[in-house]
Design a protein around this motif. Sequence first.
Motif, short mmCIF file in Angstrom:
data_model
loop_
_atom_site.label_atom_id
_atom_site.label_comp_id
_atom_site.label_asym_id
_atom_site.label_seq_id
_atom_site.Cartn_x
_atom_site.Cartn_y
_atom_site.Cartn_z
N GLY A 1 0.80 -1.21 0.00
CA GLY A 1 0.00 0.00 0.00
C GLY A 1 0.84 1.26 0.00
O GLY A 1 2.03 1.25 -0.28
N GLU B 1 -3.81 -2.79 0.10
CA GLU B 1 -4.55 -3.71 -0.77
C GLU B 1 -5.40 -4.68 0.05
O GLU B 1 -6.54 -4.97 -0.31
N HIS B 2 -4.85 -5.22 1.13
CA HIS B 2 -5.57 -6.14 2.01
C HIS B 2 -5.39 -5.67 3.45
O HIS B 2 -4.97 -4.55 3.70
N ASP C 1 -10.22 -7.26 2.31
CA ASP C 1 -9.69 -6.58 1.14
C ASP C 1 -9.20 -5.17 1.52
O ASP C 1 -8.58 -5.01 2.56
N ARG C 2 -9.49 -4.18 0.73
CA ARG C 2 -8.94 -2.84 0.89
C ARG C 2 -9.08 -2.34 2.33
O ARG C 2 -10.13 -2.45 2.94
N SER D 1 -11.70 -2.22 7.07
CA SER D 1 -11.46 -3.05 5.89
C SER D 1 -12.78 -3.51 5.29
O SER D 1 -13.78 -3.67 6.00
#
Length: 199
Positions: free
Chosen positions: A47, A67-68, A82-83, A114
Amino acid sequence: LEFRRVLFRSGRFKVPFSLDQLTGISNNDFIYRSLGASYLAPARDIGGMVHGRFFGRDLTYAVGLFEHDGDNSRSNKVTGADRTLAARVTARLLKPVKFLNLDDAEFGGNFATSDVTDDSELPNGLRGRTVISDYTFFDPVFVRGTRNRYGADVDWHDHQLGARAEYIAVTDAREGQGLRGNNLNAARAQAYYVQTTWL
């Protein structure tokens, strides 16, 4: 210095969450991290982050998008979230106090949120395992919606004496997972520790 107030970082690094998780292995007072830092805090992910400090190191901040939600919530049997958006702030709130070097006490707070989907056949909730035997005492469940992490900590040292404490809480939404498509109660996890050292 002005350039330390706004810094940028990108790549794979630790999500700004949890004092224990962000402390390097060589700087840890004990061999193992706390279970909260090992399983509830995100750890590393890909990220970008904006961070900086003011008044020397009396006030620091970090805000990042990833990203995760980190390595700690993923495995070959758990898909994770995820994000993730995460933020951390630390401050030396007792700077005016000169008693017992309390001006060195650093207080921190962190938050992360998240997106969680249940598209995978594997569960995506968080798990809990013991340190030495890896015995799983809290199995991951299927969750969907939003995963929110909250944390607060304090870190203090005075020559040979040191002390720190931390609290972490996580809530996983379970939207539309009831028998009739209704929302279930959120899955919750929490951890805390208090430690002192004399060197």
